[in-house]
Design a protein around this motif. Structure first.
Motif, PDB file in Angstrom:
ATOM      1  N   LEU A   9       0.836  -1.202   0.000  1.00  0.00           N
ATOM      2  CA  LEU A   9       0.000   0.000   0.000  1.00  0.00           C
ATOM      3  C   LEU A   9       0.870   1.251   0.000  1.00  0.00           C
ATOM      4  O   LEU A   9       0.604   2.218  -0.737  1.00  0.00           O
ATOM      5  N   ASP A  10       1.913   1.229   0.796  1.00  0.00           N
ATOM      6  CA  ASP A  10       2.834   2.356   0.812  1.00  0.00           C
ATOM      7  C   ASP A  10       3.518   2.516  -0.541  1.00  0.00           C
ATOM      8  O   ASP A  10       3.688   3.631  -1.040  1.00  0.00           O
ATOM      9  N   LEU A  11       3.876   1.403  -1.167  1.00  0.00           N
ATOM     10  CA  LEU A  11       4.562   1.420  -2.459  1.00  0.00           C
ATOM     11  C   LEU A  11       3.701   2.050  -3.541  1.00  0.00           C
ATOM     12  O   LEU A  11       4.214   2.773  -4.418  1.00  0.00           O
ATOM     13  N   VAL A  12       2.397   1.806  -3.518  1.00  0.00           N
ATOM     14  CA  VAL A  12       1.520   2.368  -4.555  1.00  0.00           C
ATOM     15  C   VAL A  12       0.956   3.734  -4.159  1.00  0.00           C
ATOM     16  O   VAL A  12       0.066   4.260  -4.834  1.00  0.00           O
ATOM     17  N   GLY A  13       1.474   4.306  -3.095  1.00  0.00           N
ATOM     18  CA  GLY A  13       1.101   5.670  -2.730  1.00  0.00           C
ATOM     19  C   GLY A  13      -0.124   5.809  -1.859  1.00  0.00           C
ATOM     20  O   GLY A  13      -0.744   6.883  -1.831  1.00  0.00           O
ATOM     21  N   VAL A  24      -5.154  -0.071  -5.143  1.00  0.00           N
ATOM     22  CA  VAL A  24      -5.288  -1.280  -4.326  1.00  0.00           C
ATOM     23  C   VAL A  24      -5.236  -2.515  -5.224  1.00  0.00           C
ATOM     24  O   VAL A  24      -4.622  -3.532  -4.876  1.00  0.00           O
ATOM     25  N   GLY A  25      -5.869  -2.424  -6.395  1.00  0.00           N
ATOM     26  CA  GLY A  25      -5.825  -3.542  -7.330  1.00  0.00           C
ATOM     27  C   GLY A  25      -4.408  -3.871  -7.767  1.00  0.00           C
ATOM     28  O   GLY A  25      -4.032  -5.049  -7.873  1.00  0.00           O
ATOM     29  N   VAL A  26      -3.592  -2.844  -8.014  1.00  0.00           N
ATOM     30  CA  VAL A  26      -2.190  -3.065  -8.369  1.00  0.00           C
ATOM     31  C   VAL A  26      -1.432  -3.677  -7.193  1.00  0.00           C
ATOM     32  O   VAL A  26      -0.651  -4.624  -7.358  1.00  0.00           O
ATOM     33  N   ALA A  27      -1.675  -3.163  -5.983  1.00  0.00           N
ATOM     34  CA  ALA A  27      -1.010  -3.711  -4.796  1.00  0.00           C
ATOM     35  C   ALA A  27      -1.362  -5.189  -4.623  1.00  0.00           C
ATOM     36  O   ALA A  27      -0.503  -6.012  -4.322  1.00  0.00           O
ATOM     37  N   ARG A  28      -2.633  -5.536  -4.810  1.00  0.00           N
ATOM     38  CA  ARG A  28      -3.047  -6.933  -4.664  1.00  0.00           C
ATOM     39  C   ARG A  28      -2.376  -7.819  -5.715  1.00  0.00           C
ATOM     40  O   ARG A  28      -1.966  -8.945  -5.424  1.00  0.00           O
ATOM     41  N   ALA A  29      -2.238  -7.299  -6.935  1.00  0.00           N
ATOM     42  CA  ALA A  29      -1.587  -8.079  -7.987  1.00  0.00           C
ATOM     43  C   ALA A  29      -0.115  -8.319  -7.693  1.00  0.00           C
ATOM     44  O   ALA A  29       0.461  -9.314  -8.125  1.00  0.00           O
ATOM     45  N   LEU A  30       0.502  -7.400  -6.938  1.00  0.00           N
ATOM     46  CA  LEU A  30       1.926  -7.517  -6.606  1.00  0.00           C
ATOM     47  C   LEU A  30       2.167  -8.321  -5.324  1.00  0.00           C
ATOM     48  O   LEU A  30       3.324  -8.615  -4.995  1.00  0.00           O
ATOM     49  N   ALA A  31       1.107  -8.689  -4.630  1.00  0.00           N
ATOM     50  CA  ALA A  31       1.257  -9.217  -3.271  1.00  0.00           C
ATOM     51  C   ALA A  31       2.064 -10.500  -3.204  1.00  0.00           C
ATOM     52  O   ALA A  31       2.790 -10.741  -2.240  1.00  0.00           O
ATOM     53  N   LEU A  63       6.917   2.574 -11.100  1.00  0.00           N
ATOM     54  CA  LEU A  63       6.905   1.387 -10.249  1.00  0.00           C
ATOM     55  C   LEU A  63       7.401   0.160 -11.018  1.00  0.00           C
ATOM     56  O   LEU A  63       8.203  -0.633 -10.499  1.00  0.00           O
ATOM     57  N   GLN A  64       6.955   0.020 -12.261  1.00  0.00           N
ATOM     58  CA  GLN A  64       7.361  -1.131 -13.062  1.00  0.00           C
ATOM     59  C   GLN A  64       8.857  -1.114 -13.335  1.00  0.00           C
ATOM     60  O   GLN A  64       9.521  -2.148 -13.301  1.00  0.00           O
ATOM     61  N   ARG A  65       9.400   0.062 -13.605  1.00  0.00           N
ATOM     62  CA  ARG A  65      10.846   0.153 -13.824  1.00  0.00           C
ATOM     63  C   ARG A  65      11.612  -0.204 -12.561  1.00  0.00           C
ATOM     64  O   ARG A  65      12.640  -0.876 -12.605  1.00  0.00           O
ATOM     65  N   ASP A  66      11.109   0.252 -11.411  1.00  0.00           N
ATOM     66  CA  ASP A  66      11.791  -0.033 -10.140  1.00  0.00           C
ATOM     67  C   ASP A  66      11.759  -1.515  -9.796  1.00  0.00           C
ATOM     68  O   ASP A  66      12.740  -2.068  -9.285  1.00  0.00           O
ATOM     69  N   LEU A  67      10.617  -2.179 -10.054  1.00  0.00           N
ATOM     70  CA  LEU A  67      10.450  -3.572  -9.653  1.00  0.00           C
ATOM     71  C   LEU A  67      10.899  -4.562 -10.724  1.00  0.00           C
ATOM     72  O   LEU A  67      11.110  -5.736 -10.425  1.00  0.00           O
ATOM     73  N   GLY A  68      11.005  -4.113 -11.975  1.00  0.00           N
ATOM     74  CA  GLY A  68      11.449  -5.003 -13.047  1.00  0.00           C
ATOM     75  C   GLY A  68      10.455  -6.080 -13.427  1.00  0.00           C
ATOM     76  O   GLY A  68      10.839  -7.141 -13.916  1.00  0.00           O
ATOM     77  N   LYS A  69       9.166  -5.828 -13.231  1.00  0.00           N
ATOM     78  CA  LYS A  69       8.159  -6.824 -13.598  1.00  0.00           C
ATOM     79  C   LYS A  69       7.974  -6.873 -15.117  1.00  0.00           C
ATOM     80  O   LYS A  69       8.161  -5.877 -15.818  1.00  0.00           O
ATOM     81  N   THR A  70       7.595  -8.050 -15.614  1.00  0.00           N
ATOM     82  CA  THR A  70       7.228  -8.218 -17.018  1.00  0.00           C
ATOM     83  C   THR A  70       5.724  -7.994 -17.123  1.00  0.00           C
ATOM     84  O   THR A  70       4.951  -8.617 -16.392  1.00  0.00           O
ATOM     85  N   VAL A  71       5.306  -7.100 -18.025  1.00  0.00           N
ATOM     86  CA  VAL A  71       3.906  -6.678 -18.046  1.00  0.00           C
ATOM     87  C   VAL A  71       3.330  -6.785 -19.455  1.00  0.00           C
ATOM     88  O   VAL A  71       3.921  -6.294 -20.422  1.00  0.00           O
ATOM     89  N   LEU A  72       2.157  -7.430 -19.563  1.00  0.00           N
ATOM     90  CA  LEU A  72       1.299  -7.333 -20.734  1.00  0.00           C
ATOM     91  C   LEU A  72       0.140  -6.422 -20.357  1.00  0.00           C
ATOM     92  O   LEU A  72      -0.578  -6.684 -19.388  1.00  0.00           O
ATOM     93  N   PHE A  73      -0.052  -5.362 -21.132  1.00  0.00           N
ATOM     94  CA  PHE A  73      -0.967  -4.288 -20.770  1.00  0.00           C
ATOM     95  C   PHE A  73      -1.926  -4.062 -21.938  1.00  0.00           C
ATOM     96  O   PHE A  73      -1.503  -3.681 -23.029  1.00  0.00           O
ATOM     97  N   VAL A  74      -3.215  -4.323 -21.716  1.00  0.00           N
ATOM     98  CA  VAL A  74      -4.216  -4.161 -22.766  1.00  0.00           C
ATOM     99  C   VAL A  74      -4.843  -2.777 -22.685  1.00  0.00           C
ATOM    100  O   VAL A  74      -5.224  -2.312 -21.604  1.00  0.00           O
ATOM    101  N   THR A  75      -4.973  -2.123 -23.831  1.00  0.00           N
ATOM    102  CA  THR A  75      -5.653  -0.842 -23.904  1.00  0.00           C
ATOM    103  C   THR A  75      -6.235  -0.675 -25.305  1.00  0.00           C
ATOM    104  O   THR A  75      -5.745  -1.279 -26.264  1.00  0.00           O
ATOM    105  N   HIS A  76      -7.288   0.126 -25.417  1.00  0.00           N
ATOM    106  CA  HIS A  76      -7.810   0.470 -26.747  1.00  0.00           C
ATOM    107  C   HIS A  76      -7.302   1.841 -27.183  1.00  0.00           C
ATOM    108  O   HIS A  76      -7.594   2.297 -28.286  1.00  0.00           O
ATOM    109  N   ASP A  77      -6.529   2.505 -26.306  1.00  0.00           N
ATOM    110  CA  ASP A  77      -6.129   3.900 -26.481  1.00  0.00           C
ATOM    111  C   ASP A  77      -4.677   3.960 -26.965  1.00  0.00           C
ATOM    112  O   ASP A  77      -3.751   3.637 -26.221  1.00  0.00           O
TER     113      ASP A  77
END
Length: 332
Positions: free
Chosen positions: A130-134, A156-163, A193-207
């Motif tokens: 929670l602290d990490l995501v501000g 909170v959703g991002v924090a839960r995904a990282l838990a 946050l992603q750069r700091d943690l080095g996670k591999t991310v697939l990110f869906v958007t229509h934009d």
């Protein structure tokens, strides 16, 4: 990079010949080849019905492919128990999906508890995240989801995904339900946050603007589940692979290049003869042309100062912005 866009080394996510046809005959994804390197953020972008969300859900087996092979960290996902697989992959969706009857900390603790962590360890991890995501744990940990704003629920959703500290995050339109100002803030904070943690991310958007802003690479899907192009944001904007991609990125793709072209020392003009009153607030070397131009327009000044750390190195003018855009087009 090869034809799939893979970087050097073994990919963290690999889709080879992946095809999905539903029972009614609808083809959602066609013979998809795509690789995502460790620590890379790849945006899947395209119009509604192009198969980008289906692709995401096939990675964690919420949808099973009709044919082809999907690997995560070198393992064929079809050979992994789907429940175990999903517990090891972070998943963030637009509607967040928090449990309304549980407090925020309890929501974040869910996966660690299911994976065998003690309640004390799971809560400690939840408060750290929670602290990490501000979100200040002292303020938000014991609130219920309905007591949060839309942007706070997404955090909170991002924090839960990282838990569970997963190596891979799947994100399906995660910021689509929040207002534009909050959305940009969440995009910037998640990218940091992603750069700091080095996670591999697939990110869906229509934009396409979100894809260009967020992605190390952008995979453009056409209707019918065809991967039309994959490349860096600058590559996709400069050299659309076909008429569909050209139309999707739009006639303003030259303007979008402002957000992916960075300021380097060769663009900076000397300070000689420049009065302090002529300068807008300074930007750093490595900032984007979009940031610099926005400051000039905001402060109604003919130039913006440029710093390299604590050192003031010169100014950037509209002519410098134009030169940089022309140079980036020539490079591409």
């Amino acid at each position: 990079m090869d034809a799939t866009g893979s970087r050097s080394g073994a990919p963290m996510i690999r889709l080879a010949g992946v095809h999905k046809t539903y029972a009614d005959g609808t083809v959602a994804v066609q013979e998809l080849d795509l690789e995502v390197g460790e620590g890379e953020l790849v945006c899947l972008v395209g119009p509604s019905g192009c198969g980008k969300s289906t692709t995401l859900r096939m990675v964690n087996r919420l949808v099973e492919p009709t044919s082809g092979r999907i690997e995560v960290d070198g393992r064929d996902v079809s050979a992994v128990d789907p429940v175990r697989l999903r517990r090891g992959i972070g998943y963030v969706i637009q509607q967040v999906g928090l449990f309304p009857h549980q407090r925020v900390a309890a929501n974040v603790m869910t996966v660690p508890l299911l994976s065998g962590s003690s309640r004390a360890d799971a809560r400690r991890r939840a408060l750290e995240l929670l602290d990490l995501v501000g979100l200040d744990p002292a303020t938000y940990a014991d609130r219920y989801p309905h007591q949060l704003s839309g942007g706070q629920r997404q955090r909170v959703g991002v924090a839960r995904a990282l838990a569970a500290d997963p190596p891979v995050l799947l994100m399906d339109e995660p910021f689509g339900a929040v207002d534009p100002v909050v959305r940009v803030r969440l995009q910037d904070e998640f990218r940091r946050l992603q750069r700091d943690l080095g996670k591999t991310v697939l990110f869906v958007t229509h934009d396409i603007d979100e894809a260009v802003r967020m992605g190390d690479r952008v995979a453009v899907f056409a209707v019918g589940g065809r991967l039309a192009q994959v490349g860096t944001p600058a590559e996709v904007l400069a050299r659309p692979a076909d008429e569909f991609v050209s139309g999707f990125v739009g006639a303003t793709r030259g303007l979008r290049r402002l957000s992916v072209t960075t300021i380097h020392p060769g663009l900076v003009e000397p300070l000689d003869g420049v009065a302090a009153g002529d300068l807008a607030a300074a930007v750093e070397i490595g900032a984007t042309l979009e940031e610099a131009l926005a400051l000039m327009l905001r402060d109604d000044r003919p130039m913006v100062g440029v710093r390299d750390g604590a050192r003031f190195v010169g100014v950037l003018t509209p002519a410098g912005v134009h030169r940089a855009l022309r140079a980036s087009l020539r490079e591409d």
